[in-house]
Motif scaffolding. Structure first.
Motif, short mmCIF file in Angstrom:
data_model
loop_
_atom_site.label_atom_id
_atom_site.label_comp_id
_atom_site.label_asym_id
_atom_site.label_seq_id
_atom_site.Cartn_x
_atom_site.Cartn_y
_atom_site.Cartn_z
N SER A 34 -32.58 16.12 9.84
CA SER A 34 -31.36 16.88 10.08
C SER A 34 -30.94 17.61 8.81
CB SER A 34 -30.24 15.95 10.55
OG SER A 34 -30.56 15.34 11.79
N GLY A 35 -30.37 18.81 9.02
CA GLY A 35 -29.93 19.64 7.90
C GLY A 35 -30.46 21.05 8.03
N LYS A 36 -30.16 21.88 7.05
CA LYS A 36 -30.61 23.27 7.07
C LYS A 36 -31.98 23.40 6.41
CE LYS A 36 -26.30 25.85 7.48
NZ LYS A 36 -25.51 26.99 6.97
N HIS A 37 -32.86 24.15 7.07
CA HIS A 37 -34.22 24.34 6.58
C HIS A 37 -34.59 25.81 6.67
CE1 HIS A 37 -35.01 19.93 6.67
NE2 HIS A 37 -34.20 19.97 7.72
N VAL A 38 -35.54 26.22 5.84
CA VAL A 38 -36.02 27.60 5.83
C VAL A 38 -37.43 27.62 6.40
CG1 VAL A 38 -36.62 29.58 4.41
CG2 VAL A 38 -34.61 28.22 3.84
N LEU A 39 -37.62 28.43 7.43
CA LEU A 39 -38.93 28.59 8.06
C LEU A 39 -39.50 29.94 7.66
CD1 LEU A 39 -41.11 27.65 10.09
CD2 LEU A 39 -39.75 28.74 11.90
N SER A 40 -40.59 29.92 6.90
CA SER A 40 -41.25 31.14 6.46
C SER A 40 -42.50 31.37 7.30
CB SER A 40 -41.63 31.04 4.97
OG SER A 40 -40.47 30.91 4.17
N LEU A 41 -42.65 32.59 7.83
CA LEU A 41 -43.75 32.92 8.73
C LEU A 41 -44.51 34.14 8.20
CD1 LEU A 41 -41.90 32.57 12.17
CD2 LEU A 41 -43.34 30.86 11.03
N TYR A 42 -45.79 34.14 8.44
CA TYR A 42 -46.64 35.27 8.08
C TYR A 42 -47.78 35.35 9.08
CZ TYR A 42 -50.41 37.89 5.85
OH TYR A 42 -51.41 38.77 5.62
N ALA A 72 -41.50 36.87 8.03
CA ALA A 72 -40.19 36.45 8.55
C ALA A 72 -39.70 35.26 7.76
CB ALA A 72 -40.26 36.10 10.03
N GLN A 73 -38.38 35.17 7.66
CA GLN A 73 -37.73 34.01 7.05
C GLN A 73 -36.53 33.65 7.91
OE1 GLN A 73 -35.77 34.06 3.02
NE2 GLN A 73 -37.49 32.73 2.53
N ILE A 74 -36.49 32.40 8.35
CA ILE A 74 -35.48 31.96 9.31
C ILE A 74 -34.80 30.72 8.74
CG2 ILE A 74 -35.03 31.29 11.70
CD1 ILE A 74 -37.84 32.46 12.36
N VAL A 75 -33.47 30.73 8.76
CA VAL A 75 -32.68 29.55 8.37
C VAL A 75 -32.29 28.81 9.65
CG1 VAL A 75 -30.62 28.72 7.21
CG2 VAL A 75 -31.82 30.72 6.32
N VAL A 76 -32.74 27.58 9.78
CA VAL A 76 -32.51 26.77 10.98
C VAL A 76 -31.68 25.55 10.61
CG1 VAL A 76 -33.57 25.62 12.95
CG2 VAL A 76 -34.77 27.51 11.83
N ASP A 77 -30.55 25.40 11.28
CA ASP A 77 -29.70 24.22 11.11
C ASP A 77 -30.12 23.19 12.14
OD1 ASP A 77 -27.80 22.39 10.47
OD2 ASP A 77 -26.06 23.69 10.85
N VAL A 78 -30.80 22.13 11.68
CA VAL A 78 -31.45 21.16 12.56
C VAL A 78 -30.59 19.92 12.74
CG1 VAL A 78 -33.52 19.74 12.90
CG2 VAL A 78 -33.71 22.00 11.84
N ALA A 79 -30.52 19.45 13.98
CA ALA A 79 -29.90 18.16 14.30
C ALA A 79 -30.95 17.33 15.01
CB ALA A 79 -28.66 18.35 15.17
N ALA A 80 -31.65 16.44 14.26
CA ALA A 80 -32.71 15.62 14.82
C ALA A 80 -32.14 14.47 15.64
CB ALA A 80 -33.61 15.08 13.71
N GLY A 91 -27.51 36.64 11.58
CA GLY A 91 -28.00 37.12 10.30
C GLY A 91 -28.90 36.16 9.55
N ASP A 92 -29.19 34.99 10.12
CA ASP A 92 -30.03 34.00 9.44
C ASP A 92 -31.51 34.20 9.71
OD1 ASP A 92 -27.93 32.84 8.21
OD2 ASP A 92 -27.81 31.07 9.50
N CYS A 93 -31.87 35.24 10.46
CA CYS A 93 -33.27 35.53 10.75
C CYS A 93 -33.56 36.96 10.31
CB CYS A 93 -33.57 35.36 12.23
SG CYS A 93 -35.23 35.88 12.71
N ILE A 94 -34.44 37.12 9.35
CA ILE A 94 -34.86 38.44 8.92
C ILE A 94 -36.38 38.51 9.04
CG2 ILE A 94 -32.92 38.88 7.37
CD1 ILE A 94 -34.63 37.98 5.04
N ALA A 95 -36.87 39.64 9.51
CA ALA A 95 -38.31 39.80 9.72
C ALA A 95 -38.68 41.26 9.52
CB ALA A 95 -38.71 39.32 11.11
N SER A 96 -39.99 41.50 9.32
CA SER A 96 -40.45 42.87 9.12
C SER A 96 -41.92 42.97 9.50
CB SER A 96 -40.26 43.31 7.67
OG SER A 96 -41.10 42.57 6.80
N VAL A 97 -42.30 44.17 9.91
CA VAL A 97 -43.70 44.54 10.10
C VAL A 97 -43.94 45.76 9.24
CG1 VAL A 97 -45.43 45.41 11.71
CG2 VAL A 97 -43.88 43.59 12.43
N SER A 98 -44.92 45.69 8.35
CA SER A 98 -45.16 46.78 7.40
C SER A 98 -46.63 47.14 7.40
CB SER A 98 -44.71 46.37 5.99
OG SER A 98 -45.42 45.21 5.57
N GLY A 99 -46.90 48.38 7.02
CA GLY A 99 -48.26 48.87 6.94
C GLY A 99 -48.28 50.37 6.75
N GLN A 100 -49.44 50.92 6.49
CA GLN A 100 -49.59 52.35 6.32
C GLN A 100 -49.73 53.06 7.66
OE1 GLN A 100 -52.81 53.12 3.64
NE2 GLN A 100 -51.68 52.52 1.82
#
Length: 660
Positions: free
Chosen positions: A543-551, A416-424, A581-590
């Protein structure tokens, strides 16, 4: 119909009228070229629009408008790639004033250079929606799907959310899963427009607009306004809709009584594939209600033209072979620049409704199944894109939810990759500022001797105490320097000029200020309702826009069982926003199965905002989750019970809420 004045309508119908066309070409670099009637080669310009094919009324269409024109211009054709052309029709009214009607915004696709002319062919912004759209698995209303496509393709949406939600199917939550034939954003708009019972066009301002077929006439076309015309001897009527259920491999048919009209074939619409049978029937019958207003007579006519007419406008014709008591609808317009206007309405004869049309879909061809990935070794993928915006605060928010299945025991991978607009939250800081302040000290005494023989001066020792700085130090008449400090000067100098000395003071002051803090974002994974506690990512952001990458690797996937992988986010010391549309994710496998099995479990979640219990206990958020299980017996009935009771706890004294 584009809104124009009554004076415009009178002038455009008069026996003689004065008008002219102008346009503007704007290149990608920002260079602008104006052109008018003198630059337009006579008879070369046209604008073609349509919302249906050549044989019958259609739903969900997303046709692009085409514009062609030849100009007497020396513009470099190589600078016109993707340039925008804007056309305007100007009509001279009876009082001599001008009224303008915009005719659209087009993007140049071809620019050919002749000896003295420049040939242009352009299309409206509908072609932007041909952008690739990967299969996704998400839910949302029709407005959410439309806005997601508009954001991806950089086209504004003309309709308001309230207008779309007010439509019969506008507020229904729709689902689209990976197993579909969606390839582009244009495909998504096609299926959404079908559900809403309308069609999409790019309006004159270059915005995407949803339109529906109506029954209220906007204008009467007299015989003297027509060069030629042809009218059919039947009326188009729709009394049924047919939709193919891919899962059951059946064509579902819904009709009104009496069912003696045409049938609208919706084919395999991915947005109409899932959900209860009652929900599918409700959606299809709402579409049928929109179709029931169609009572049109097909026609084809060349007229003097009214540039204010749009696709979907209902007209009445009078005089000649026309039946003034019937209505018709514009499904195709061809406007000649400086010439006549061709209007058309297509449709099939209801008396031939039982005959098979070449446009009927071959259901068997649309029901191709996904081949066995386990045997072929292909890697399957389930993707997810958020169709709604989320606000991340202290309460857990389920941002991602993907369901998948495997035909054999296997392992999968989640990305997954998520764009988060943060206001600390701002942080208050404090410190002590130390330094030396130099204060001027007045010098010279009125009682000093003028000759300086007995004069005195004040001496300042840099290392002396505050008491020493306030006292006087003896000096000699010659102004010699004292060993402990520097003499301010001899008495003669003081009396004569009045100069003073400088006093240095060490000070220390408290200082407070605010600066940008750091928000802490927590991530929690959940697989088949079990929280994954061994891996909980945490990110700390300003504060600002950040990218959160998950696995996360998903082990021990049970075969032939619907698996659910959820991702929750919450944030401390600030808040974040995940836009559409700022959050995209996937589950893949055989060996991923084409269709998931249902385990008979329903889940209901409810959330509420911050509230207070009594007068002293404040709760930031309250989440309630109820689990339902069905037990089936031989008699084919079932029992429903709550596996858990929701409760509110305070001061270690839980309070249970009884079932009603």
């Amino acid at each position: 119909m584009y809104p124009v004045s009554e004076a415009f309508l009178r002038a455009v119908k008069s026996n003689t009228r004065r008008y002219f066309w102008t346009g503007t070409i704007v290149t990608k670099s920002g260079t602008s070229y104006e052109f008018g009637a003198k630059e337009i080669v006579k008879g070369s310009g046209y604008i073609t629009r349509q919302c249906c094919g050549s044989t019958e009324i259609e739903l969900g269409t997303v046709y692009a408008a085409e514009m062609g024109i030849t100009l007497l211009s020396d513009i470099d054709r190589y600078t016109l790639e993707d340039a925008q052309v804007t056309l305007v029709f100007h009509l001279v009214l009876a009082d001599g004033s001008l009224e303008d009607v915009p005719m659209g915004i087009f993007e140049v696709s071809e620019a050919n250079r002749l000896a003295k002319c420049l040939e242009l062919k352009a299309y409206d912004f509908m072609l932007r929606f041909d952008r690739s759209f990967n299969g996704f698995e998400t839910v949302g209303t029709a407005y959410d799907f439309i806005v997601l496509c508009c954001k991806m393709c950089k086209v504004e949406f003309a309709n308001k959310r309230a207008d779309i939600d007010a439509m019969p199917n506008g507020s229904v939550t729709l689902s689209a899963y990976t197993e579909n034939d969606i390839e582009t954003c244009r495909d998504v708009l096609f299926y959404v427009a079908q559900v809403l019972g309308g069609f999409f066009v790019i309006n004159r301002e270059g915005k995407l607009e949803l339109k529906k077929y109506g029954k209220d006439s906007v204008m009467k076309v007299e015989q003297r306004h027509r060069f030629s015309s042809s009218f059919s001897d039947f009326i188009i009527r729709y009394t049924a809709v047919s939709s193919t259920n891919k899962r059951t491999q059946t064509a579902e048919y819904y009709a009104v009584d009496p069912d003696n009209g045409l049938t609208m074939n919706l084919g395999v619409n991915p947005l109409l594939q899932f959900g209860l049978e009652e929900t599918r029937e409700m959606l299809c019958r709402n579409i049928l209600t929109d179709l029931s207003v169609i009572q049109y007579v097909p026609f084809d006519s060349d007229t003097i033209g009214n540039p204010a007419l749009d696709l979907g406008d209902v007209l009445t014709f009078a005089g000649g072979q026309a039946d003034e008591g019937q209505i018709t609808c514009i499904t195709s317009i061809q406007q000649k620049i400086g010439g006549r206007q061709s209007l058309k309405c297509v449709g099939k004869n209801p008396r031939l409704a039982q005959a098979k049309s070449r446009n009927d879909k071959n259901i068997s061809g649309l029901l191709n199944q996904i081949e066995d990935n386990a045997k072929t070794g292909k890697i399957g993928i389930h993707t997810f894109t958020n169709a709604s915006a989320y606000t991340i605060e202290q309460t857990r928010v389920k941002l991602i939810s993907i369901q998948f299945a495997s035909s054999e025991e296997n392992h999968m991978q989640f990305f997954a990759q998520i764009v988060v607009d943060v206001a600390a939250d701002p942080v208050e800081r404090s410190a002590e500022a130390s330094g030396t302040v130099v204060v001027p000290f007045p010098g010279g005494s009125s009682g000093s001797d003028t000759d300086g023989s007995d004069g005195t001066g004040e001496a300042l020792d840099e290392g002396s105490s505050e008491k020493d700085m306030a006292g006087s130090a003896a000096g000699n008449a010659s102004g010699d320097e004292d060993a402990g400090g520097v003499a301010a000067g001899d008495g003669e100098s003081d009396a004569g000029s009045g100069n003073g000395s400088e006093v240095s003071v060490d000070v220390s002051l408290p200082v407070k200020w605010q600066e940008d803090g750091q928000a802490v974002c927590h991530v929690m994974f959940e697989f088949n309702d079990e929280e994954i506690v061994e891996h909980c990512p945490v990110e700390t952001w300003h504060s600002g826009k950040h990218v959160l990458s998950l696995y996360y690797p998903i082990e021990k996937v049970v075969a032939n069982y619907t698996n659910t992988f959820n991702v929750y986010l919450w944030m401390e010391n600030g808040r974040g926003v995940v836009d559409v549309g700022d959050c995209i994710a996937s589950v893949s496998g055989q060996a991923m199965a084409a269709e998931e099995a249902w385990d008979g479990k329903l889940e209901v979640e409810d959330y509420t905002e911050r509230f207070a219990v009594g007068g002293g206990l404040a709760v930031n958020g309250f989440g309630e989750s109820l689990s339902m299980q069905m037990k089936e017996t031989v008699k084919r009935n079932f029992d429903v019970y709550f596996a858990e009771k929701p409760g509110i706890g305070a001061f270690c004294r839980p309070v249970e809420m009884e079932d009603v």
